[in-house]
Design an enzyme around this catalytic site. Structure first.
Site, PDB file in Angstrom:
ATOM      1  N   GLU A  37       0.850  -1.195   0.000  1.00  0.00           N
ATOM      2  CA  GLU A  37       0.000   0.000   0.000  1.00  0.00           C
ATOM      3  C   GLU A  37       0.887   1.248   0.000  1.00  0.00           C
ATOM      4  O   GLU A  37       2.024   1.215   0.465  1.00  0.00           O
ATOM      5  CB  GLU A  37      -0.801  -0.024   1.291  1.00  0.00           C
ATOM      6  N   ASP A  38       0.352   2.358  -0.499  1.00  0.00           N
ATOM      7  CA  ASP A  38       1.092   3.613  -0.402  1.00  0.00           C
ATOM      8  C   ASP A  38       0.920   4.227   0.991  1.00  0.00           C
ATOM      9  O   ASP A  38       1.886   4.631   1.618  1.00  0.00           O
ATOM     10  CB  ASP A  38       0.650   4.604  -1.498  1.00  0.00           C
ATOM     11  N   ASP A  74      -4.583   5.445   5.872  1.00  0.00           N
ATOM     12  CA  ASP A  74      -5.153   6.667   6.448  1.00  0.00           C
ATOM     13  C   ASP A  74      -6.195   6.255   7.494  1.00  0.00           C
ATOM     14  O   ASP A  74      -5.850   5.956   8.633  1.00  0.00           O
ATOM     15  CB  ASP A  74      -5.740   7.481   5.287  1.00  0.00           C
ATOM     16  N   PHE A 101      -2.242  15.777   4.451  1.00  0.00           N
ATOM     17  CA  PHE A 101      -2.331  15.258   3.088  1.00  0.00           C
ATOM     18  C   PHE A 101      -0.977  15.367   2.386  1.00  0.00           C
ATOM     19  O   PHE A 101      -0.367  16.438   2.368  1.00  0.00           O
ATOM     20  CB  PHE A 101      -3.396  16.011   2.293  1.00  0.00           C
ATOM     21  N   ARG A 110       2.113  12.472  -8.842  1.00  0.00           N
ATOM     22  CA  ARG A 110       2.593  11.091  -8.652  1.00  0.00           C
ATOM     23  C   ARG A 110       4.056  10.934  -9.040  1.00  0.00           C
ATOM     24  O   ARG A 110       4.775  10.096  -8.533  1.00  0.00           O
ATOM     25  CB  ARG A 110       1.799  10.112  -9.518  1.00  0.00           C
TER      26      ARG A 110
HETATM   27  P1  5GP Z   1      -7.962   4.818   3.873  1.00  0.00           P
HETATM   28  O1  5GP Z   1      -8.964   3.826   3.349  1.00  0.00           O
HETATM   29  O2  5GP Z   1      -6.911   4.180   4.749  1.00  0.00           O
HETATM   30  O3  5GP Z   1      -8.644   5.971   4.553  1.00  0.00           O
HETATM   31  O4  5GP Z   1      -7.284   5.484   2.627  1.00  0.00           O
HETATM   32  C1  5GP Z   1      -6.306   4.843   1.911  1.00  0.00           C
HETATM   33  C2  5GP Z   1      -6.127   5.440   0.539  1.00  0.00           C
HETATM   34  O5  5GP Z   1      -6.465   6.836   0.515  1.00  0.00           O
HETATM   35  C3  5GP Z   1      -4.672   5.386   0.142  1.00  0.00           C
HETATM   36  O6  5GP Z   1      -4.381   4.192  -0.536  1.00  0.00           O
HETATM   37  C4  5GP Z   1      -4.516   6.602  -0.738  1.00  0.00           C
HETATM   38  O7  5GP Z   1      -4.855   6.274  -2.059  1.00  0.00           O
HETATM   39  C5  5GP Z   1      -5.522   7.578  -0.188  1.00  0.00           C
HETATM   40  N1  5GP Z   1      -4.884   8.540   0.743  1.00  0.00           N
HETATM   41  C6  5GP Z   1      -4.974   8.579   2.079  1.00  0.00           C
HETATM   42  N2  5GP Z   1      -4.256   9.580   2.599  1.00  0.00           N
HETATM   43  C7  5GP Z   1      -3.675  10.193   1.551  1.00  0.00           C
HETATM   44  C8  5GP Z   1      -2.771  11.301   1.436  1.00  0.00           C
HETATM   45  O8  5GP Z   1      -2.332  11.963   2.396  1.00  0.00           O
HETATM   46  N3  5GP Z   1      -2.379  11.624   0.164  1.00  0.00           N
HETATM   47  C9  5GP Z   1      -2.819  10.965  -0.935  1.00  0.00           C
HETATM   48  N4  5GP Z   1      -2.362  11.375  -2.112  1.00  0.00           N
HETATM   49  N5  5GP Z   1      -3.655   9.903  -0.855  1.00  0.00           N
HETATM   50  C10 5GP Z   1      -4.070   9.528   0.372  1.00  0.00           C
END
Ligand code: 5GP
Length: 178
Positions: free
Chosen positions: A102-103, A106, A155, A168
């Site tokens: 995963e990147d 959050d 963010f 990206r």
């Molecule tokens: P979650 O389901 O954990 O809330 O969100 C995960 C996904 O939201 C990540 O895979 C990513 O694509 C996006 N995301 C969450 N935080 C960020 C952030 O700070 N920057 C960006 N560009 N994407 C984020």
């Protein structure tokens, strides 16, 4: 460059490419030391993890399988809570060691949902490797076996992460200026 403007937002430098590559090497070393009795399956979550995956996977010299899955959960800077997983890449996972790449974690909704779906495929193990994690945003405790960096609930873009498909390509990670 000290700031970067994308649409109406200003971003400032946050984690530079050297730190990222040093940390990625540490994660690769940890994976090399882990004992997998079968070649693991890396599930790369598109699109944000593509740069991290390309760098990390090329540091591994054991045999593995790499698959890409697309999960859409974000619009702009907000996690929407709605998910779509293309599941045709989830065949033949019975008794396999899976590592999700995963990147960023959050709220943790995405990873939790993916783990739920994967669990129905009867794998041997499911592990998570994430470049970034925002612990203060997690909705419930999440076990991340291989983690790059913990960051505050801000963010970020760059190194694969986007703001509306921009940023990206940036080699470093930038965070939005309040
Ligand atoms: P979650 O389901 O954990 O809330 O969100 C995960 C996904 O939201 C990540 O895979 C990513 O694509 C996006 N995301 C969450 N935080 C960020 C952030 O700070 N920057 C960006 N560009 N994407 C984020």
């Amino acid at each position: 460059m000290t700031t970067l403007k994308i649409d109406d937002y200003i971003f400032e430098p946050y984690i530079d490419r050297l730190k990222i590559s040093e940390r990625t090497q540490v994660l690769a070393n940890e994976m090399a030391q882990a004992e997998f009795d079968k070649k693991p399956v890396f599930l790369v979550i598109m699109t944000g993890a593509y740069v991290f995956a390309a760098d990390l996977l090329r540091l591994l010299d054991f045999t593995c399988e790499v698959r890409f899955i697309r999960v859409k959960s974000y619009a702009g800077m907000q996690s929407t809570g709605h998910f779509q997983i293309e599941s045709d890449r989830l065949e033949n996972l019975e008794d396999r060691n899976i590592i999700i790449l995963e990147d960023i974690v959050d709220t943790g909704r995405t990873i939790t949902k993916i783990k739920e779906v994967l669990a129905t495929k009867n794998p041997k193990t499911i592990q998570i490797c994430s470049l970034l994690s925002k612990p203060s945003a997690h909705l419930s405790p999440i076990d991340i076996q291989y983690l790059g960096f913990e960051i505050p609930d801000e963010f970020v873009i760059g190194y694969g992460l986007d703001y509306n498909d921009q940023g990206r390509n940036l080699p470093d990670i930038w965070k939005v200026k309040p």
